[in-house]
Design a protein around this motif. Sequence first.
Motif, PDB file in Angstrom:
ATOM      1  N   MET A  62       0.825  -1.211   0.000  1.00 45.54           N
ATOM      2  CA  MET A  62       0.000   0.000   0.000  1.00 45.54           C
ATOM      3  C   MET A  62       0.855   1.254   0.000  1.00 45.54           C
ATOM      4  SD  MET A  62      -3.000  -1.218   2.602  1.00 45.54           S
ATOM      5  CE  MET A  62      -3.588   0.418   2.921  1.00 45.54           C
ATOM      6  N   SER A  63       2.027   1.201   0.607  1.00 44.47           N
ATOM      7  CA  SER A  63       2.885   2.378   0.608  1.00 44.47           C
ATOM      8  C   SER A  63       3.475   2.640  -0.778  1.00 44.47           C
ATOM      9  CB  SER A  63       4.001   2.226   1.638  1.00 44.47           C
ATOM     10  OG  SER A  63       4.951   1.282   1.209  1.00 44.47           O
ATOM     11  N   LEU A  64       3.657   1.584  -1.555  1.00 46.08           N
ATOM     12  CA  LEU A  64       4.183   1.761  -2.907  1.00 46.08           C
ATOM     13  C   LEU A  64       3.099   2.134  -3.906  1.00 46.08           C
ATOM     14  CD1 LEU A  64       6.685  -1.223  -3.085  1.00 46.08           C
ATOM     15  CD2 LEU A  64       7.221   1.200  -2.944  1.00 46.08           C
ATOM     16  N   LEU A  65       1.919   1.570  -3.750  1.00 47.88           N
ATOM     17  CA  LEU A  65       0.825   1.823  -4.685  1.00 47.88           C
ATOM     18  C   LEU A  65      -0.239   2.688  -4.024  1.00 47.88           C
ATOM     19  CD1 LEU A  65       0.510  -1.747  -6.195  1.00 47.88           C
ATOM     20  CD2 LEU A  65       1.558   0.246  -7.238  1.00 47.88           C
ATOM     21  N   ARG A  66       0.174   3.820  -3.472  1.00 43.80           N
ATOM     22  CA  ARG A  66      -0.762   4.632  -2.707  1.00 43.80           C
ATOM     23  C   ARG A  66      -1.740   5.399  -3.581  1.00 43.80           C
ATOM     24  NH1 ARG A  66       4.165   5.984  -1.871  1.00 43.80           N
ATOM     25  NH2 ARG A  66       5.070   7.824  -2.789  1.00 43.80           N
ATOM     26  N   TRP A  67      -1.373   5.810  -4.795  1.00 43.94           N
ATOM     27  CA  TRP A  67      -2.290   6.605  -5.601  1.00 43.94           C
ATOM     28  C   TRP A  67      -3.490   5.817  -6.103  1.00 43.94           C
ATOM     29  CZ3 TRP A  67      -2.974  11.416  -5.141  1.00 43.94           C
ATOM     30  CH2 TRP A  67      -1.930  12.218  -4.707  1.00 43.94           C
ATOM     31  N   PRO A  68      -3.357   4.558  -6.501  1.00 47.70           N
ATOM     32  CA  PRO A  68      -4.586   3.811  -6.806  1.00 47.70           C
ATOM     33  C   PRO A  68      -5.504   3.673  -5.591  1.00 47.70           C
ATOM     34  CG  PRO A  68      -2.721   2.722  -7.811  1.00 47.70           C
ATOM     35  CD  PRO A  68      -2.173   3.819  -6.936  1.00 47.70           C
ATOM     36  N   LEU A  69      -4.935   3.563  -4.408  1.00 48.44           N
ATOM     37  CA  LEU A  69      -5.757   3.496  -3.195  1.00 48.44           C
ATOM     38  C   LEU A  69      -6.423   4.828  -2.892  1.00 48.44           C
ATOM     39  CD1 LEU A  69      -3.473   1.351  -0.910  1.00 48.44           C
ATOM     40  CD2 LEU A  69      -5.659   0.707  -1.888  1.00 48.44           C
ATOM     41  N   ILE A  70      -5.733   5.918  -3.135  1.00 51.20           N
ATOM     42  CA  ILE A  70      -6.318   7.241  -2.914  1.00 51.20           C
ATOM     43  C   ILE A  70      -7.473   7.458  -3.876  1.00 51.20           C
ATOM     44  CG2 ILE A  70      -5.868   9.725  -3.138  1.00 51.20           C
ATOM     45  CD1 ILE A  70      -3.034   9.125  -2.037  1.00 51.20           C
ATOM     46  N   ARG A  71      -7.301   7.075  -5.142  1.00 53.14           N
ATOM     47  CA  ARG A  71      -8.393   7.211  -6.115  1.00 53.14           C
ATOM     48  C   ARG A  71      -9.588   6.357  -5.742  1.00 53.14           C
ATOM     49  NH1 ARG A  71      -6.654   6.833 -12.287  1.00 53.14           N
ATOM     50  NH2 ARG A  71      -8.814   7.411 -12.574  1.00 53.14           N
ATOM     51  N   LEU A  72      -9.331   5.126  -5.287  1.00 49.92           N
ATOM     52  CA  LEU A  72     -10.416   4.249  -4.859  1.00 49.92           C
ATOM     53  C   LEU A  72     -11.151   4.844  -3.670  1.00 49.92           C
ATOM     54  CD1 LEU A  72     -11.902   1.515  -5.032  1.00 49.92           C
ATOM     55  CD2 LEU A  72     -10.157   0.613  -3.483  1.00 49.92           C
ATOM     56  N   GLY A  73     -10.421   5.383  -2.720  1.00 49.60           N
ATOM     57  CA  GLY A  73     -11.034   6.018  -1.561  1.00 49.60           C
ATOM     58  C   GLY A  73     -11.900   7.209  -1.944  1.00 49.60           C
ATOM     59  N   ARG A  74     -11.445   8.008  -2.884  1.00 51.47           N
ATOM     60  CA  ARG A  74     -12.232   9.158  -3.335  1.00 51.47           C
ATOM     61  C   ARG A  74     -13.506   8.723  -4.031  1.00 51.47           C
ATOM     62  NH1 ARG A  74      -7.256  12.840  -5.703  1.00 51.47           N
ATOM     63  NH2 ARG A  74      -6.447  13.459  -3.663  1.00 51.47           N
ATOM     64  N   LYS A  75     -13.410   7.680  -4.854  1.00 46.98           N
ATOM     65  CA  LYS A  75     -14.607   7.178  -5.534  1.00 46.98           C
ATOM     66  C   LYS A  75     -15.605   6.599  -4.534  1.00 46.98           C
ATOM     67  CE  LYS A  75     -12.542   6.232  -9.999  1.00 46.98           C
ATOM     68  NZ  LYS A  75     -12.223   5.237 -11.018  1.00 46.98           N
ATOM     69  N   LEU A  76     -15.118   5.837  -3.565  1.00 50.26           N
ATOM     70  CA  LEU A  76     -16.010   5.275  -2.551  1.00 50.26           C
ATOM     71  C   LEU A  76     -16.658   6.369  -1.712  1.00 50.26           C
ATOM     72  CD1 LEU A  76     -13.988   2.174  -1.323  1.00 50.26           C
ATOM     73  CD2 LEU A  76     -16.041   2.204  -2.747  1.00 50.26           C
ATOM     74  N   LYS A  77     -15.904   7.404  -1.397  1.00 51.60           N
ATOM     75  CA  LYS A  77     -16.453   8.516  -0.631  1.00 51.60           C
ATOM     76  C   LYS A  77     -17.546   9.224  -1.418  1.00 51.60           C
ATOM     77  CE  LYS A  77     -15.157  12.856   1.559  1.00 51.60           C
ATOM     78  NZ  LYS A  77     -14.085  13.830   1.752  1.00 51.60           N
TER      79      LYS A  77
END
Length: 87
Positions: A62-77
């Motif tokens: 997750m620390s290496l692939l943080r931007w896909p996680l940030i985008r997913l979090g924004r979409k879920l929000k």
Amino acid sequence: MNLSILLALAWLVLVNLRGMLPSRDNHWRFAYGMIGIGLPILAYATWENGLWTGLLILVAAMSLLRWPLIRLGRKLKAVVVKHATRP
């Protein structure tokens, strides 16, 4: 060291090295491919070594692939806010 840990470490090194190189699409295609490869490796490492080792590998990934996680979090929000404001 067993095979699952070696695979996870090789995956982490590959992602880290590829992230240092320039890319026209900001590494999005590579990131999605590495997520597809990394999930079975994560499951295998968790199954073979236990939950805590799997969580440690997950946090490293997750620390290496943080931007896909940030985008997913924004979409879920956005989905949650949209459904929460409906009458």
